[in-house]
Design a protein around this motif. Structure first.
Motif, PDB file in Angstrom:
ATOM      1  N   GLU A 232      42.430  -6.118 -26.332  1.00 25.65           N
ATOM      2  CA  GLU A 232      41.896  -4.935 -26.653  1.00 25.65           C
ATOM      3  C   GLU A 232      40.782  -5.081 -27.903  1.00 25.65           C
ATOM      4  O   GLU A 232      39.619  -4.334 -27.684  1.00 25.65           O
ATOM      5  N   PHE A 233      40.961  -6.096 -28.412  1.00 27.54           N
ATOM      6  CA  PHE A 233      39.905  -6.190 -29.676  1.00 27.54           C
ATOM      7  C   PHE A 233      38.643  -6.726 -28.986  1.00 27.54           C
ATOM      8  O   PHE A 233      37.533  -6.284 -29.053  1.00 27.54           O
ATOM      9  N   GLN A 234      38.979  -7.691 -27.948  1.00 30.70           N
ATOM     10  CA  GLN A 234      37.679  -8.203 -27.242  1.00 30.70           C
ATOM     11  C   GLN A 234      37.127  -7.128 -26.364  1.00 30.70           C
ATOM     12  O   GLN A 234      35.648  -6.901 -26.500  1.00 30.70           O
ATOM     13  N   PHE A 235      37.753  -6.379 -25.697  1.00 32.55           N
ATOM     14  CA  PHE A 235      36.987  -5.077 -24.819  1.00 32.55           C
ATOM     15  C   PHE A 235      36.377  -4.188 -25.812  1.00 32.55           C
ATOM     16  O   PHE A 235      35.174  -3.807 -25.531  1.00 32.55           O
ATOM     17  N   LEU A 236      36.931  -3.846 -26.847  1.00 29.78           N
ATOM     18  CA  LEU A 236      36.406  -2.860 -28.037  1.00 29.78           C
ATOM     19  C   LEU A 236      35.151  -3.398 -28.576  1.00 29.78           C
ATOM     20  O   LEU A 236      34.079  -2.991 -28.509  1.00 29.78           O
ATOM     21  N   SER A 237      35.239  -4.761 -28.784  1.00 26.36           N
ATOM     22  CA  SER A 237      33.857  -5.656 -29.153  1.00 26.36           C
ATOM     23  C   SER A 237      32.647  -5.501 -28.209  1.00 26.36           C
ATOM     24  O   SER A 237      31.735  -5.185 -28.472  1.00 26.36           O
ATOM     25  N   ASP A 238      33.010  -5.660 -26.932  1.00 26.72           N
ATOM     26  CA  ASP A 238      32.163  -5.941 -25.970  1.00 26.72           C
ATOM     27  C   ASP A 238      31.367  -4.367 -25.551  1.00 26.72           C
ATOM     28  O   ASP A 238      30.476  -4.290 -25.609  1.00 26.72           O
ATOM     29  N   LEU A 239      32.372  -3.399 -25.645  1.00 24.12           N
ATOM     30  CA  LEU A 239      31.947  -2.076 -25.325  1.00 24.12           C
ATOM     31  C   LEU A 239      31.118  -1.465 -26.391  1.00 24.12           C
ATOM     32  O   LEU A 239      29.999  -0.798 -26.357  1.00 24.12           O
ATOM     33  N   PHE A 240      31.571  -1.836 -27.881  1.00 24.79           N
ATOM     34  CA  PHE A 240      30.659  -1.368 -28.931  1.00 24.79           C
ATOM     35  C   PHE A 240      29.269  -2.088 -29.012  1.00 24.79           C
ATOM     36  O   PHE A 240      28.219  -1.446 -29.137  1.00 24.79           O
ATOM     37  N   GLU A 241      29.145  -3.468 -28.580  1.00 25.57           N
ATOM     38  CA  GLU A 241      28.325  -4.095 -28.511  1.00 25.57           C
ATOM     39  C   GLU A 241      27.157  -3.483 -27.571  1.00 25.57           C
ATOM     40  O   GLU A 241      25.819  -3.621 -27.581  1.00 25.57           O
ATOM     41  N   ALA A 242      27.683  -3.054 -26.151  1.00 19.18           N
ATOM     42  CA  ALA A 242      26.973  -2.294 -25.311  1.00 19.18           C
ATOM     43  C   ALA A 242      26.465  -0.986 -25.666  1.00 19.18           C
ATOM     44  O   ALA A 242      25.919  -0.236 -24.975  1.00 19.18           O
ATOM     45  N   GLY A 243      26.974  -0.444 -26.663  1.00 19.54           N
ATOM     46  CA  GLY A 243      26.218   1.097 -27.148  1.00 19.54           C
ATOM     47  C   GLY A 243      27.308   2.102 -26.827  1.00 19.54           C
ATOM     48  O   GLY A 243      27.012   3.354 -26.790  1.00 19.54           O
ATOM     49  N   LEU A 244      28.365   1.715 -26.105  1.00 18.57           N
ATOM     50  CA  LEU A 244      29.345   2.786 -25.870  1.00 18.57           C
ATOM     51  C   LEU A 244      29.936   3.481 -26.947  1.00 18.57           C
ATOM     52  O   LEU A 244      30.143   2.794 -28.112  1.00 18.57           O
ATOM     53  N   PRO A 245      30.367   4.719 -26.878  1.00 13.55           N
ATOM     54  CA  PRO A 245      30.810   5.342 -28.058  1.00 13.55           C
ATOM     55  C   PRO A 245      32.332   5.164 -28.530  1.00 13.55           C
ATOM     56  O   PRO A 245      33.334   5.904 -27.960  1.00 13.55           O
ATOM     57  N   VAL A 246      32.629   4.105 -28.874  1.00 14.20           N
ATOM     58  CA  VAL A 246      33.814   3.418 -29.359  1.00 14.20           C
ATOM     59  C   VAL A 246      33.936   3.137 -30.727  1.00 14.20           C
ATOM     60  O   VAL A 246      32.801   2.807 -31.435  1.00 14.20           O
ATOM     61  N   PRO A 247      35.250   2.848 -31.429  1.00 16.24           N
ATOM     62  CA  PRO A 247      35.192   2.448 -32.768  1.00 16.24           C
ATOM     63  C   PRO A 247      34.813   1.066 -33.015  1.00 16.24           C
ATOM     64  O   PRO A 247      34.886   0.222 -32.159  1.00 16.24           O
ATOM     65  N   GLU A 248      34.003   0.869 -34.009  1.00 18.22           N
ATOM     66  CA  GLU A 248      33.593  -0.691 -34.127  1.00 18.22           C
ATOM     67  C   GLU A 248      34.686  -1.478 -34.645  1.00 18.22           C
ATOM     68  O   GLU A 248      35.378  -1.422 -35.563  1.00 18.22           O
ATOM     69  N   PRO A 249      35.046  -2.396 -33.834  1.00 22.25           N
ATOM     70  CA  PRO A 249      35.989  -3.685 -34.340  1.00 22.25           C
ATOM     71  C   PRO A 249      35.901  -4.196 -35.400  1.00 22.25           C
ATOM     72  O   PRO A 249      34.636  -4.479 -35.647  1.00 22.25           O
ATOM     73  N   VAL A 250      36.847  -4.628 -36.224  1.00 19.29           N
ATOM     74  CA  VAL A 250      36.634  -5.352 -37.815  1.00 19.29           C
ATOM     75  C   VAL A 250      37.208  -6.777 -37.460  1.00 19.29           C
ATOM     76  O   VAL A 250      36.641  -7.703 -37.666  1.00 19.29           O
ATOM     77  N   GLU A 251      38.569  -6.680 -37.193  1.00 16.22           N
ATOM     78  CA  GLU A 251      39.478  -7.681 -37.118  1.00 16.22           C
ATOM     79  C   GLU A 251      40.763  -7.710 -36.335  1.00 16.22           C
ATOM     80  O   GLU A 251      40.989  -6.482 -36.272  1.00 16.22           O
ATOM     81  N   VAL A 252      41.183  -8.594 -35.979  1.00 18.98           N
ATOM     82  CA  VAL A 252      42.671  -8.632 -35.394  1.00 18.98           C
ATOM     83  C   VAL A 252      43.380  -9.867 -35.797  1.00 18.98           C
ATOM     84  O   VAL A 252      43.058 -10.875 -36.214  1.00 18.98           O
ATOM     85  N   ALA A 253      44.808  -9.302 -35.967  1.00 24.80           N
ATOM     86  CA  ALA A 253      45.753 -10.539 -36.466  1.00 24.80           C
ATOM     87  C   ALA A 253      47.060  -9.859 -36.084  1.00 24.80           C
ATOM     88  O   ALA A 253      47.343  -8.508 -36.540  1.00 24.80           O
TER      89      ALA A 253
END
Length: 272
Positions: A126-147
């Motif tokens: 989920e963190f990776q998908f969120l990162s990919d989509l945010f970097e592509a400019g989709l309207p998603v929350p910016e991911p910060v960290e995962v643990a």
């Protein structure tokens, strides 16, 4: 500008017409520290200074609002039951390969936080998908960290309140129809980038500054690496049209055809 106290913010939040899904103060943080080791780890890293309140609690996860160094953040803490059940979601298991460095680290350190690497795969994905989509400019929350079981991300909302779910809003028919069109465009962009959401509906869209923000990606797939992407897409379109049934007469079949057309890919590619 002095920072408002939690009580002042929370009381102002409670007075608004749209109320939070839970008004309980967070019990995850006590004088002795945090009951979840991943939250304790993220706090020790100074990614946030204080856990302010619990925004939402459901069978899959609890969402906390945190005070970050320069902005508010949201922490998604998966429940133990949901973590255990991820491995039974066979439809969404295919095509999960971790390439994001932070996500890789989360998998490698999973046992430190009480879960297996196999269970950590879902949170890391989920963190990776969120990162990919945010970097592509989709309207998603910016991911910060995962643990461990925790996904830390941008808070969508303001000091007064989190952004509401679209499903909780009462809209004029014309306005709702406009958001349905926006949701079709957003899904087409997902497809073009190679993704299918896996749980697409108004329940997983936030309304912020008159635009939709897409959330919740644990069931997202990369459709080119999945054996039955059309099956997941059709399921998404059933969820979408049902959740927008007040504002559109579009059928799931028509919605599927429309997002495929807007994406520029072909149905044959999805069925290959």
């Amino acid at each position: 500008m002095p920072k408002k106290s939690f009580d002042a913010n929370h009381e102002k939040y409670r007075s608004k017409q749209r109320k939070p899904q839970t008004n309980r103060k967070a019990t995850e943080q006590t004088d002795a520290g945090f009951s979840d080791p991943a939250l304790a780890y993220l706090h020790k890293k100074r990614l946030f200074s204080e856990l302010l309140y619990e925004h939402f609690s459901g069978k899959e996860a609890t969402i906390y609002v945190l005070q970050g160094q320069e902005r508010l953040l949201a922490a998604k803490l998966y429940t133990d039951a949901r973590i255990r059940s991820f491995q039974r979601d066979e439809l969404y298991q295919e095509g999960r390969f971790i390439t994001n460095n932070k996500a890789k680290k989360a998998m490698a350190t999973a046992r430190r936080f009480g879960i297996t690497p196999e269970q950590a795969l879902w949170v890391s994905s989920e963190f990776q998908f969120l990162s990919d989509l945010f970097e592509a400019g989709l309207p998603v929350p910016e991911p910060v960290e995962v643990a461990g079981k925790v996904l830390l991300m941008e808070f969508i909302g303001d000091e007064d309140a989190p952004a509401p779910r679209l499903s909780d809003e009462r809209l004029d028919w014309k306005v709702g129809e406009g958001y349905f069109e926006q949701s079709l465009d957003m899904y087409a962009r997902l497809l073009k980038l190679g993704y299918i959401h896996g749980d697409y509906s108004a329940y997983n869209m936030l309304l912020h500054n008159d635009r939709l923000v897409l959330i919740d990606f644990p069931q997202t797939i990369k459709w080119r690496e999945h054996p039955e992407p059309i099956k997941v897409l059709e399921q998404d379109m059933r969820g979408l049209t049902m959740s927008f049934s007040k504002y559109t007469k579009c059928t799931p079949e028509e919605a599927a055809q429309e997002v495929i057309r807007r994406s520029g890919i072909t149905e044959g590619e999805l069925r290959a």
